[in-house]
Design a protein around this motif. Structure first.
Motif, PDB file in Angstrom:
ATOM      1  N   ASP A 158       0.844  -1.134   0.079  1.00 56.04           N
ATOM      2  CA  ASP A 158      -0.021   0.039   0.091  1.00 56.04           C
ATOM      3  C   ASP A 158       0.828   1.289   0.060  1.00 56.04           C
ATOM      4  O   ASP A 158       1.827   1.313   0.650  1.00 56.04           O
ATOM      5  CB  ASP A 158      -0.756  -0.013   1.311  1.00 56.04           C
ATOM      6  N   PRO A 159       0.697   2.338  -0.900  1.00 57.51           N
ATOM      7  CA  PRO A 159       1.330   3.629  -0.891  1.00 57.51           C
ATOM      8  C   PRO A 159       1.829   4.059   0.471  1.00 57.51           C
ATOM      9  O   PRO A 159       2.831   4.483   0.876  1.00 57.51           O
ATOM     10  CB  PRO A 159       0.678   4.363  -1.580  1.00 57.51           C
ATOM     11  N   ALA A 160       0.737   4.004   1.299  1.00 57.36           N
ATOM     12  CA  ALA A 160       1.100   4.652   2.858  1.00 57.36           C
ATOM     13  C   ALA A 160       2.038   3.748   3.402  1.00 57.36           C
ATOM     14  O   ALA A 160       3.100   4.536   4.058  1.00 57.36           O
ATOM     15  CB  ALA A 160      -0.336   4.707   3.617  1.00 57.36           C
ATOM     16  N   LEU A 161       2.315   2.559   3.373  1.00 59.78           N
ATOM     17  CA  LEU A 161       3.273   1.608   4.016  1.00 59.78           C
ATOM     18  C   LEU A 161       4.699   1.899   3.310  1.00 59.78           C
ATOM     19  O   LEU A 161       5.497   1.972   3.708  1.00 59.78           O
ATOM     20  CB  LEU A 161       2.732   0.122   3.926  1.00 59.78           C
ATOM     21  N   VAL A 162       4.432   2.112   2.004  1.00 64.26           N
ATOM     22  CA  VAL A 162       5.776   2.399   1.153  1.00 64.26           C
ATOM     23  C   VAL A 162       6.303   3.567   1.837  1.00 64.26           C
ATOM     24  O   VAL A 162       7.636   3.792   1.929  1.00 64.26           O
ATOM     25  CB  VAL A 162       5.499   2.574  -0.483  1.00 64.26           C
ATOM     26  N   ARG A 163       5.517   4.630   1.939  1.00 61.51           N
ATOM     27  CA  ARG A 163       5.899   5.959   2.566  1.00 61.51           C
ATOM     28  C   ARG A 163       6.699   5.578   3.822  1.00 61.51           C
ATOM     29  O   ARG A 163       7.700   6.136   4.142  1.00 61.51           O
ATOM     30  CB  ARG A 163       4.990   7.218   2.596  1.00 61.51           C
ATOM     31  N   THR A 182      -8.789  -0.052   5.022  1.00 66.65           N
ATOM     32  CA  THR A 182      -8.395  -1.115   4.320  1.00 66.65           C
ATOM     33  C   THR A 182      -7.186  -1.747   5.460  1.00 66.65           C
ATOM     34  O   THR A 182      -6.797  -1.111   6.366  1.00 66.65           O
ATOM     35  CB  THR A 182      -7.589  -1.043   3.288  1.00 66.65           C
ATOM     36  N   PRO A 183      -7.219  -2.965   5.352  1.00 74.97           N
ATOM     37  CA  PRO A 183      -6.503  -3.749   6.541  1.00 74.97           C
ATOM     38  C   PRO A 183      -4.734  -3.169   6.228  1.00 74.97           C
ATOM     39  O   PRO A 183      -4.055  -3.033   7.290  1.00 74.97           O
ATOM     40  CB  PRO A 183      -6.361  -5.039   5.837  1.00 74.97           C
ATOM     41  N   ALA A 184      -4.452  -2.797   5.144  1.00 73.20           N
ATOM     42  CA  ALA A 184      -3.165  -2.183   4.794  1.00 73.20           C
ATOM     43  C   ALA A 184      -2.791  -0.990   5.489  1.00 73.20           C
ATOM     44  O   ALA A 184      -2.148  -0.713   6.182  1.00 73.20           O
ATOM     45  CB  ALA A 184      -2.733  -2.133   3.409  1.00 73.20           C
ATOM     46  N   GLN A 185      -4.199   0.015   5.323  1.00 73.37           N
ATOM     47  CA  GLN A 185      -3.921   1.180   5.953  1.00 73.37           C
ATOM     48  C   GLN A 185      -4.192   1.117   7.432  1.00 73.37           C
ATOM     49  O   GLN A 185      -3.387   1.915   8.241  1.00 73.37           O
ATOM     50  CB  GLN A 185      -5.308   2.145   5.542  1.00 73.37           C
ATOM     51  N   GLY A 186      -4.832   0.132   7.950  1.00 72.80           N
ATOM     52  CA  GLY A 186      -4.909  -0.008   9.259  1.00 72.80           C
ATOM     53  C   GLY A 186      -3.492  -0.694   9.951  1.00 72.80           C
ATOM     54  O   GLY A 186      -3.300  -0.561  11.221  1.00 72.80           O
ATOM     55  N   THR A 198      -0.204   2.270  11.636  1.00 71.66           N
ATOM     56  CA  THR A 198       0.303   2.846  12.698  1.00 71.66           C
ATOM     57  C   THR A 198       1.311   1.571  13.411  1.00 71.66           C
ATOM     58  O   THR A 198       2.194   1.924  14.227  1.00 71.66           O
ATOM     59  CB  THR A 198      -0.767   3.195  13.586  1.00 71.66           C
ATOM     60  N   SER A 199       0.779   0.274  13.413  1.00 68.28           N
ATOM     61  CA  SER A 199       1.725  -0.579  14.010  1.00 68.28           C
ATOM     62  C   SER A 199       3.275  -0.783  13.195  1.00 68.28           C
ATOM     63  O   SER A 199       3.982  -0.900  13.928  1.00 68.28           O
ATOM     64  CB  SER A 199       0.921  -2.102  13.883  1.00 68.28           C
ATOM     65  N   ALA A 249      -1.811   6.418  17.460  1.00 65.96           N
ATOM     66  CA  ALA A 249      -2.915   6.450  16.562  1.00 65.96           C
ATOM     67  C   ALA A 249      -2.445   7.425  15.411  1.00 65.96           C
ATOM     68  O   ALA A 249      -1.767   8.539  15.741  1.00 65.96           O
ATOM     69  CB  ALA A 249      -4.413   6.950  17.065  1.00 65.96           C
ATOM     70  N   ASP A 250      -3.036   6.890  14.376  1.00 65.55           N
ATOM     71  CA  ASP A 250      -2.521   7.851  13.023  1.00 65.55           C
ATOM     72  C   ASP A 250      -1.044   8.212  12.984  1.00 65.55           C
ATOM     73  O   ASP A 250      -0.576   9.253  12.598  1.00 65.55           O
ATOM     74  CB  ASP A 250      -3.367   9.096  12.969  1.00 65.55           C
ATOM     75  N   CYS A 251      -0.400   6.818  13.135  1.00 62.81           N
ATOM     76  CA  CYS A 251       1.165   7.029  13.204  1.00 62.81           C
ATOM     77  C   CYS A 251       1.839   8.300  13.870  1.00 62.81           C
ATOM     78  O   CYS A 251       2.762   9.119  13.379  1.00 62.81           O
ATOM     79  CB  CYS A 251       1.666   7.393  11.831  1.00 62.81           C
ATOM     80  N   ALA A 252       1.238   8.508  15.139  1.00 57.45           N
ATOM     81  CA  ALA A 252       1.761   9.650  16.324  1.00 57.45           C
ATOM     82  C   ALA A 252       1.120   9.149  17.519  1.00 57.45           C
ATOM     83  O   ALA A 252       0.434   8.398  17.646  1.00 57.45           O
ATOM     84  CB  ALA A 252       0.870  10.875  15.676  1.00 57.45           C
ATOM     85  N   VAL A 253       1.904   9.779  18.273  1.00 58.47           N
ATOM     86  CA  VAL A 253       1.562   9.696  19.735  1.00 58.47           C
ATOM     87  C   VAL A 253       0.271  10.509  19.882  1.00 58.47           C
ATOM     88  O   VAL A 253      -0.279  11.625  19.681  1.00 58.47           O
ATOM     89  CB  VAL A 253       2.676  10.157  20.827  1.00 58.47           C
ATOM     90  N   SER A 254      -0.722   9.706  20.657  1.00 58.64           N
ATOM     91  CA  SER A 254      -2.127  10.343  20.892  1.00 58.64           C
ATOM     92  C   SER A 254      -2.410  10.479  22.328  1.00 58.64           C
ATOM     93  O   SER A 254      -2.018   9.442  23.172  1.00 58.64           O
ATOM     94  CB  SER A 254      -3.210   9.412  20.180  1.00 58.64           C
ATOM     95  N   SER A 255      -3.205  11.583  22.811  1.00 56.06           N
ATOM     96  CA  SER A 255      -3.533  11.635  23.983  1.00 56.06           C
ATOM     97  C   SER A 255      -5.156  11.142  24.348  1.00 56.06           C
ATOM     98  O   SER A 255      -5.575  11.497  25.437  1.00 56.06           O
ATOM     99  CB  SER A 255      -3.355  13.251  24.604  1.00 56.06           C
ATOM    100  N   ASP A 256      -5.664  10.795  23.409  1.00 52.68           N
ATOM    101  CA  ASP A 256      -7.052  10.483  23.166  1.00 52.68           C
ATOM    102  C   ASP A 256      -7.383   9.069  23.710  1.00 52.68           C
ATOM    103  O   ASP A 256      -7.679   8.132  23.138  1.00 52.68           O
ATOM    104  CB  ASP A 256      -7.656  10.446  21.800  1.00 52.68           C
TER     105      ASP A 256
END
Length: 323
Positions: A5-10, A257-261, A264-265, A283-290
């Motif tokens: 997936d392009p996001a994982l490539v990046r 999609t599973p690839a997008q999910g 963050t892992s 979450a969302d490839c960042a540290v989250s306070s939520d």
């Protein structure tokens, strides 16, 4: 990496995991498979863990398409602590070190079902099985190792009731039980990081987003409507509140999609931004306070660890005694 997936490539641009070993549970399908595929493509030796031998074989064949290092499989069932113990022993015979352990497997919104040892299925699988596996594999985790525990924003749906983790004294609520299990994943992350950070072993909890996988196989149309309502309500409640607001109409839920999910892992496993850090919710490839304060409370985390040790020890003793 052209098949990723392009996001994982990046995310993996410039990342070289040659010489590193990654273990992924629930690696036969969905996010687990996509996570293993991406990390293998970056050069890691991978161990795929799952409960179905045939599906493990198929997953291994797919990951091997991009792997430049060894790909192993280990059969284990997280809903059976005896199986987890056997799997940990087998895994320890395959590798000398684990650089990244991704506790990805899980179940969601199940009816009241129980594990082989009688624990409520969501708590038993999502938390207790992974707790048993991770603590058994601790000797293979060293300085620089990372533990990535799949949690969820769904942790807001329920808290861990330490006096009744198995829902024997309350009417069962599958949504609250899922929330409790996901809260347990975060509490486990917090305590594991406290205990092991001096040795350089750091832990992270990940919210992958709302992902379209077979994790939702126990849900019907009404369940999806209720999930949307609860998610919308929980997101409008004040931080730390146990109540929910229903003043706003439910939001329409969108699915990744599973690839997008898996993104963050993968980020948690590889980014230098997390070097020297741990005990964090991502979450969302960042540290989250939520995250609900009760899910990161250090005293609750310590208490859950002690209870989990007791439950795992009891299962081990029963197995030894042949009961």
């Amino acid at each position: 990496m052209s098949s990723l997936d392009p996001a994982l490539v990046r995310l993996l641009d410039g990342v070289d995991l040659t010489g590193r070993t990654v273990v992924v549970t629930g690696a036969t399908t969905g996010m687990g498979l996509e996570t293993a595929y991406a990390l293998a493509a970056a050069g890691a030796s991978t161990v795929l863990a799952g409960r179905d031998a045939e599906r493990l074989s198929a997953a291994r064949a797919r990951v091997a398409e991009v792997a430049t290092a060894l790909v192993h499989t280990v059969e284990l069932d997280l809903a059976d602590l005896v199986s987890v113990g056997r799997g940990a022993v087998e895994l320890a015979g395959l590798v000398e070190r684990i650089d990244v352990l991704i506790n990805n497997a899980g179940v969601m919104f199940t009816p009241l079902l129980r594990t082989a040892q009688g624990h409520e299925l969501q708590f038993g699988t999502n938390h207790l099985g992974h707790f048993a596996l991770t603590t058994a594999l601790r000797p293979l985790l060293g300085d620089g190792s990372r533990i990535v525990n799949l949690s969820s924003a769904g942790h807001r749906l329920g808290e861990v009731e330490l006096g009744d983790v198995d829902w024997r004294r309350r009417d069962y609520d599958k949504f609250a039980a899922y929330g409790a299990a996901k809260s347990a994943n975060i509490l486990f992350t917090v305590e594991a990081d406290r205990r092991w950070r001096a040795a350089g072993v750091r832990s992270f909890a990940v919210h992958p987003g709302t992902v379209a996988t077979d994790l939702a196989r126990h849900m019907d149309r009404d369940d999806f409507k209720e999930m949307v309502r609860l998610a919308s309500s929980a997101s409008t409640a004040p931080s730390g509140s146990s109540s929910v607001s229903v003043e706003e109409p439910p939001r329409r839920m969108t699915f990744a999609t599973p690839a997008q999910g898996a993104a963050t892992s993968v980020w948690a496993a590889t980014t230098p931004e997390l070097d020297g850090r741990g005990g964090l919710y991502l979450a969302d490839c960042a540290v989250s306070s939520d995250v609900r304060p009760s899910a990161t409370d250090p005293e609750r985390a310590t208490a859950l660890w002690a209870l989990s040790e007791e439950l795992v020890s009891a299962a081990s003793s029963a197995s030894t005694d042949g009961r």
